[in-house]
Design a protein around this motif. Structure first.
Motif, PDB file in Angstrom:
ATOM      1  N   ASP A  79       0.871  -1.170   0.000  1.00  0.00           N
ATOM      2  CA  ASP A  79       0.000   0.000   0.000  1.00  0.00           C
ATOM      3  C   ASP A  79       0.911   1.223   0.000  1.00  0.00           C
ATOM      4  N   VAL A  80       1.021   1.853  -1.149  1.00  0.00           N
ATOM      5  CA  VAL A  80       1.995   2.933  -1.338  1.00  0.00           C
ATOM      6  C   VAL A  80       1.299   4.291  -1.346  1.00  0.00           C
ATOM      7  N   THR A  81       1.885   5.241  -0.644  1.00  0.00           N
ATOM      8  CA  THR A  81       1.448   6.632  -0.715  1.00  0.00           C
ATOM      9  C   THR A  81       2.270   7.336  -1.783  1.00  0.00           C
ATOM     10  N   LEU A  82       1.608   7.856  -2.802  1.00  0.00           N
ATOM     11  CA  LEU A  82       2.312   8.550  -3.870  1.00  0.00           C
ATOM     12  C   LEU A  82       2.601   9.986  -3.447  1.00  0.00           C
ATOM     13  N   HIS A  83       3.812  10.462  -3.817  1.00  0.00           N
ATOM     14  CA  HIS A  83       4.254  11.786  -3.410  1.00  0.00           C
ATOM     15  C   HIS A  83       4.278  12.778  -4.563  1.00  0.00           C
ATOM     16  N   GLY A  84       3.516  12.481  -5.594  1.00  0.00           N
ATOM     17  CA  GLY A  84       3.425  13.423  -6.701  1.00  0.00           C
ATOM     18  C   GLY A  84       3.817  12.797  -8.028  1.00  0.00           C
ATOM     19  N   LEU A  85       3.585  13.555  -9.074  1.00  0.00           N
ATOM     20  CA  LEU A  85       3.877  13.135 -10.441  1.00  0.00           C
ATOM     21  C   LEU A  85       5.273  13.612 -10.834  1.00  0.00           C
ATOM     22  N   LEU A  86       6.104  12.702 -11.331  1.00  0.00           N
ATOM     23  CA  LEU A  86       7.463  13.049 -11.743  1.00  0.00           C
ATOM     24  C   LEU A  86       7.553  13.317 -13.235  1.00  0.00           C
ATOM     25  N   VAL A  87       6.898  12.485 -14.039  1.00  0.00           N
ATOM     26  CA  VAL A  87       7.009  12.582 -15.497  1.00  0.00           C
ATOM     27  C   VAL A  87       5.666  12.234 -16.127  1.00  0.00           C
ATOM     28  N   VAL A  88       5.302  12.960 -17.179  1.00  0.00           N
ATOM     29  CA  VAL A  88       4.231  12.533 -18.074  1.00  0.00           C
ATOM     30  C   VAL A  88       4.781  12.637 -19.490  1.00  0.00           C
ATOM     31  N   ASP A  89       4.537  11.622 -20.298  1.00  0.00           N
ATOM     32  CA  ASP A  89       5.120  11.556 -21.635  1.00  0.00           C
ATOM     33  C   ASP A  89       4.110  10.937 -22.589  1.00  0.00           C
ATOM     34  N   TRP A  90       4.276  11.245 -23.865  1.00  0.00           N
ATOM     35  CA  TRP A  90       3.462  10.637 -24.914  1.00  0.00           C
ATOM     36  C   TRP A  90       4.291   9.586 -25.634  1.00  0.00           C
ATOM     37  N   VAL A  91       3.755   8.383 -25.739  1.00  0.00           N
ATOM     38  CA  VAL A  91       4.439   7.277 -26.416  1.00  0.00           C
ATOM     39  C   VAL A  91       3.804   7.101 -27.793  1.00  0.00           C
ATOM     40  N   PRO A  92       4.564   7.242 -28.875  1.00  0.00           N
ATOM     41  CA  PRO A  92       3.976   7.129 -30.216  1.00  0.00           C
ATOM     42  C   PRO A  92       3.542   5.703 -30.519  1.00  0.00           C
ATOM     43  N   PRO A  93       2.696   5.526 -31.516  1.00  0.00           N
ATOM     44  CA  PRO A  93       2.288   4.165 -31.907  1.00  0.00           C
ATOM     45  C   PRO A  93       3.502   3.327 -32.282  1.00  0.00           C
ATOM     46  N   HIS A  94       3.468   2.046 -31.936  1.00  0.00           N
ATOM     47  CA  HIS A  94       4.555   1.146 -32.303  1.00  0.00           C
ATOM     48  C   HIS A  94       3.998  -0.270 -32.395  1.00  0.00           C
ATOM     49  N   PRO A  96       1.770  -3.265 -32.996  1.00  0.00           N
ATOM     50  CA  PRO A  96       0.304  -3.321 -33.013  1.00  0.00           C
ATOM     51  C   PRO A  96      -0.354  -2.338 -32.052  1.00  0.00           C
ATOM     52  N   TRP A  97       0.459  -1.565 -31.306  1.00  0.00           N
ATOM     53  CA  TRP A  97      -0.071  -0.725 -30.234  1.00  0.00           C
ATOM     54  C   TRP A  97      -0.358   0.691 -30.702  1.00  0.00           C
ATOM     55  N   ASP A  98      -1.479   1.224 -30.238  1.00  0.00           N
ATOM     56  CA  ASP A  98      -1.770   2.640 -30.448  1.00  0.00           C
ATOM     57  C   ASP A  98      -0.899   3.479 -29.519  1.00  0.00           C
ATOM     58  N   ASP A  99      -0.976   4.790 -29.684  1.00  0.00           N
ATOM     59  CA  ASP A  99      -0.206   5.665 -28.811  1.00  0.00           C
ATOM     60  C   ASP A  99      -0.758   5.602 -27.384  1.00  0.00           C
ATOM     61  N   GLN A 100       0.010   6.152 -26.439  1.00  0.00           N
ATOM     62  CA  GLN A 100      -0.433   6.140 -25.049  1.00  0.00           C
ATOM     63  C   GLN A 100       0.179   7.314 -24.292  1.00  0.00           C
ATOM     64  N   LEU A 101      -0.399   7.603 -23.155  1.00  0.00           N
ATOM     65  CA  LEU A 101       0.160   8.564 -22.212  1.00  0.00           C
ATOM     66  C   LEU A 101       0.809   7.786 -21.080  1.00  0.00           C
ATOM     67  N   ALA A 102       2.050   8.131 -20.758  1.00  0.00           N
ATOM     68  CA  ALA A 102       2.816   7.417 -19.732  1.00  0.00           C
ATOM     69  C   ALA A 102       3.061   8.338 -18.545  1.00  0.00           C
ATOM     70  N   PHE A 103       2.649   7.891 -17.371  1.00  0.00           N
ATOM     71  CA  PHE A 103       2.840   8.631 -16.127  1.00  0.00           C
ATOM     72  C   PHE A 103       3.836   7.881 -15.239  1.00  0.00           C
ATOM     73  N   ILE A 104       4.719   8.617 -14.578  1.00  0.00           N
ATOM     74  CA  ILE A 104       5.594   8.032 -13.566  1.00  0.00           C
ATOM     75  C   ILE A 104       5.423   8.840 -12.285  1.00  0.00           C
ATOM     76  N   PHE A 105       5.065   8.137 -11.203  1.00  0.00           N
ATOM     77  CA  PHE A 105       4.817   8.777  -9.919  1.00  0.00           C
ATOM     78  C   PHE A 105       5.951   8.488  -8.945  1.00  0.00           C
ATOM     79  N   ASP A 106       6.108   9.375  -7.976  1.00  0.00           N
ATOM     80  CA  ASP A 106       7.094   9.201  -6.911  1.00  0.00           C
ATOM     81  C   ASP A 106       6.453   8.362  -5.801  1.00  0.00           C
ATOM     82  N   GLY A 107       6.989   7.150  -5.598  1.00  0.00           N
ATOM     83  CA  GLY A 107       6.464   6.271  -4.559  1.00  0.00           C
ATOM     84  C   GLY A 107       7.218   6.360  -3.247  1.00  0.00           C
ATOM     85  N   GLY A 108       8.197   7.244  -3.166  1.00  0.00           N
ATOM     86  CA  GLY A 108       8.922   7.419  -1.917  1.00  0.00           C
ATOM     87  C   GLY A 108       9.961   6.334  -1.681  1.00  0.00           C
TER      88      GLY A 108
END
Length: 204
Positions: A79-94, A96-108
């Motif tokens: 059970d992790v308390t997140l300490h905020g958003l570190l990175v948000v990025d757009w991943v282009p299609p590759h 068979p996959w469509d594009d996506q939004l990638a989030f990385i959070f600080d888990g402490g």
């Protein structure tokens, strides 16, 4: 004839038609977790090559931070308390996959006890490892996502400064990425990763 908000039922049906025509984005939610020595937790999935930050894909209409917490609960029983958003990025299609939004959070920081006891609980994970920094051969999301390694490296740098948020523009600056590569190489020399641990707790 375009309906009016004065007729809520017809208006909502009209909006629903527009909503159904809009693009849907896949969303990934990963977490940067460290131990008390500052080493970064990486996982080796069973379904793709290479190493990755813990986390996974959000479900339909699931908030990215909720997805990150759910994935860590499923993967490690944490059970992790997140300490905020570190990175948000757009991943282009590759592939068979469509594009996506990638989030990385600080888990402490993991406690000493958590560091000793943590094991993969999910069959999608083969083993885990604690490393000073993600190394080139541990490139995250290697298949068709050349930005994956830079994304995790930026998250590591951002996570060192409490409260910092990293914009997409920093990921796209070649000079930042080039300096980051040299810095990662220097940091990795002479400092090995803790041996990988599988679901049974056996070191590999």
């Amino acid at each position: 004839m375009k309906p009016s908000p004065a007729d809520p039922e017809a208006w909502n049906a009209y909006l629903a038609e527009g909503n159904a025509m809009q693009a849907r984005k896949r969303v990934s939610a990963d977490v940067l977790l460290r131990d008390e020595e500052g080493r970064v937790l990486l996982v080796k999935p069973t379904y793709k090559p290479g190493w990755d930050l813990p986390g996974g894909m959000a479900e339909a209409n699931e908030a990215p931070d909720d997805a990150a917490r759910r994935e860590l609960k499923e993967e490690f029983g944490l059970d992790v308390t997140l300490h905020g958003l570190l990175v948000v990025d757009w991943v282009p299609p590759h592939g068979p996959w469509d594009d996506q939004l990638a989030f990385i959070f600080d888990g402490g920081t993991l406690t000493a006890r958590q560091t000793v006891e943590i094991r993969p609980h999910d069959r999608e994970l083969l083993r885990l490892r604690l490393c000073p920094r993600p190394k080139p051969h541990q490139r995250t999301r290697p298949a068709g996502d050349p930005r994956g390694h830079r994304r995790s490296a930026v998250a590591v740098r951002a996570g060192r400064i409490r409260g910092r948020r990293t914009a997409l523009g920093e990921l796209l600056r070649p000079d930042q990425a080039h300096r980051g590569h040299r810095h990662r190489a220097r940091a990795a020399r002479g400092r090995g990763c803790r041996r990988a641990v599988d679901r049974r707790g056996a070191a590999r």
